[in-house]
Design a protein around this motif. Structure first.
Motif, short mmCIF file in Angstrom:
data_model
loop_
_atom_site.label_atom_id
_atom_site.label_comp_id
_atom_site.label_asym_id
_atom_site.label_seq_id
_atom_site.Cartn_x
_atom_site.Cartn_y
_atom_site.Cartn_z
N GLY A 35 0.81 -1.21 0.00
CA GLY A 35 0.00 0.00 0.00
C GLY A 35 0.84 1.26 0.00
O GLY A 35 0.60 2.20 -0.76
N ILE A 36 1.87 1.29 0.86
CA ILE A 36 2.77 2.45 0.89
C ILE A 36 3.47 2.59 -0.45
O ILE A 36 3.65 3.70 -0.97
CB ILE A 36 3.80 2.29 2.03
CG1 ILE A 36 3.09 2.36 3.40
CG2 ILE A 36 4.87 3.37 1.95
CD1 ILE A 36 3.99 2.03 4.57
N GLY A 37 3.85 1.46 -1.04
CA GLY A 37 4.51 1.50 -2.35
C GLY A 37 3.64 2.09 -3.42
O GLY A 37 4.11 2.82 -4.31
N ALA A 38 2.33 1.80 -3.36
CA ALA A 38 1.41 2.34 -4.35
C ALA A 38 1.09 3.81 -4.10
O ALA A 38 0.88 4.58 -5.04
CB ALA A 38 0.11 1.52 -4.36
N ILE A 39 1.02 4.21 -2.83
CA ILE A 39 0.62 5.58 -2.50
C ILE A 39 1.77 6.57 -2.64
O ILE A 39 1.65 7.60 -3.31
CB ILE A 39 0.05 5.64 -1.07
CG1 ILE A 39 -1.21 4.77 -0.95
CG2 ILE A 39 -0.29 7.09 -0.68
CD1 ILE A 39 -1.70 4.57 0.48
N ILE A 40 2.89 6.26 -1.99
CA ILE A 40 4.00 7.22 -2.00
C ILE A 40 4.76 7.11 -3.32
O ILE A 40 5.35 6.08 -3.62
CB ILE A 40 4.97 6.97 -0.83
CG1 ILE A 40 4.27 7.30 0.48
CG2 ILE A 40 6.22 7.83 -0.97
CD1 ILE A 40 5.15 7.19 1.68
#
Length: 469
Positions: A35-40
């Motif tokens: 999720g962090i990889g997709a958002i940031i």
């Protein structure tokens, strides 16, 4: 007409969630990292500076908070329904069980456009970081191989290559590729922490005055712009069938990734606007620019390397999400069955992965996405709205289902989520609505020409997923 609203049974969906089609390799940590990889990505590396300079000034932190609140409402709805129906397909599947086949098809069709266009857009932006990095080592790439034909070039070659490399990685299977993705995301988090740690020593409070030079209207305008920076947590719902304990892990992954990213965005904005005047941040590489402005050129170089690696994780996440939507729609007969074939060797839907990757690479390499940039936004907002609708309907029709997470204040909070999304949709440009209408019209044609005749509801047929050699 009734056939347009045929629904999947909840029992059937729960049976699918227990199938052995995919290897269950993802835990709460893997989901949070995904999720962090997709958002940031472009949000923290590009939009922070541009929005501060053009719209909100140092008050850009409130723009991010507003966008995070809107996404937060949607994230809570995603957390409930993903933990209740842990099946691939995200809002496509949720619509199928709550509203019916036709709406589900259009939601799946919309998700495909959101994920593929976002992967392409991020890959296009990645080229700029990659070029600046190699230029620092004295290597030159011909401009014709960096720009698309409509801008006087031949092809955005780096964008094509990196998209195909990540597609190859995904085609190896999630067990193999998640290690690389986790590493890319940790590098990205590392450079953000490095920026905050070094930049904090150069913050001058006078740069925060005036704090909101463009007033409330500027903050709200900034909030609409940076909404795109939070897209990505929804992609976690597409991974449901690969999660070890979806009732527990999916809500943790969705909510934790959004919370971590919000904190990161606020910290970066405060440090960045404190290091230099917001008026100077109208550049695509604001983090590196701010560090160079205070004489930290070596750290700026490290940030550039980390950005090249980190943005790859965003492309990875969206290609992955699109392939799982292809898989879910094919399993239900709404797309040809070869989209759902799983490789025995890798456990991945190889054909869907390569189709998504090649399509994304082509768009990134040859198509000008400037006028289409809001298309991903309008699609995402529509799907976010539909998740809120699905939560309300499922609470009414199946109140006793086991839920790993429950949204508080139903139906009030989901209705607020829906209203916020519709408000942002209404404020998008007319051209965006026109492009989106054309895409939906194509989806309607596909449904009546193929999907309506081929759709399967029987448990046995849907669960017969062939594994290719």
């Amino acid at each position: 007409m009734a056939s347009l609203f045929k629904k999947k049974s909840v029992t059937q969906l729960l049976k699918e969630s227990k199938s052995e089609t995919f290897s269950k390799t993802l835990g709460a940590f893997d989901l949070t990292i995904l999720g962090i990889g997709a958002i940031i990505g472009t949000g923290v590396l590009v939009l922070t500076g541009l929005v501060a300079a053009r719209d909100a000034g140092p008050a850009v932190i409130f723009s991010f908070i507003i966008a995070a609140v809107v996404c937060g409402f949607a994230a809570l709805c995603y957390a409930e329904i993903a933990s209740t129906l842990p099946v691939s397909g995200s809002v496509y599947t949720y619509s199928y069980v709550t509203i019916g086949e036709f709406v589900a098809h259009l939601m799946g069709w919309t998700l495909l456009s959101v994920y593929i266009l976002t992967a392409s857009a991020v890959a296009s932006g990645w080229t700029g970081y990659f070029y600046n990095l190699v230029s620092g080592f004295g290597l030159e790439i011909p401009k014709a191989l960096l720009t698309i034909p409509s801008q006087g070039g031949i092809v955005n070659l780096p964008a094509v290559i990196i998209t195909l490399v990540l597609t190859w990685l995904l085609s190896r299977g999630m067990k193999e590729s998640k290690r690389v993705n986790n590493a890319m995301v940790l590098v990205k988090i590392g450079i953000v922490v490095l920026f905050i740690a070094v930049g904090a020593f150069y913050v001058k409070p006078e740069n925060w005055v005036p704090f909101a030079p463009y007033g409330l209207s500027g903050i709200l305008a900034g909030g609409a712009t940076v909404f795109f920076a939070f897209l990505g947590f929804d992609a976690l719902a597409t991974s449901a069938e690969e999660v070890k304990n979806p009732q527990r892990d999916l809500p943790i992954g969705i909510i934790a990734s959004l919370a971590v990213c919000t904190i990161i965005y606020i910290a970066v904005c405060l440090v960045m606007t404190g290091m230099v005047s917001y008026k100077e941040l109208n550049v695509p590489e604001a983090m590196a620019y701010a560090l160079e402005a205070v004489g930290q050129n070596k750290v700026a170089g490290v940030i550039a390397v980390g950005a090249v690696i980190g943005i790859m994780a965003v492309i990875f996440a969206y290609i992955y999400a699109a392939t799982r939507v292809f898989f879910a729609m094919s399993r239900d007969g709404l797309l040809p069955e070869f989209f759902a074939k799983i490789s025995k060797k890798t456990g991945a839907p190889t054909f869907s992965t390569w189709l998504t990757g090649i399509g994304s690479a082509f768009i990134a390499g040859f198509v000008d996405l400037k006028e289409l940039s809001n298309l991903a936004n309008i699609g995402a907002l529509l799907t976010f709205s539909m998740v809120g609708v699905s939560v309300i309907i499922l609470r009414k029709t199946h109140p006793n289902l086991q839920r790993g997470f429950k949204v508080p204040l139903v139906p009030v909070l989901p209705i607020i989520s829906i209203a916020c999304c519709l408000f942002l949709m209404i404020n998008l440009p007319l051209t965006t609505w026109m492009y989106f209408s054309v895409w939906l019209a194509i989806g309607v044609c596909v449904y009546f020409a193929y999907s309506k005749k081929k759709a399967v509801i029987s448990d046995d047929k849907r669960l017969e997923i062939k594994k290719a050699e």
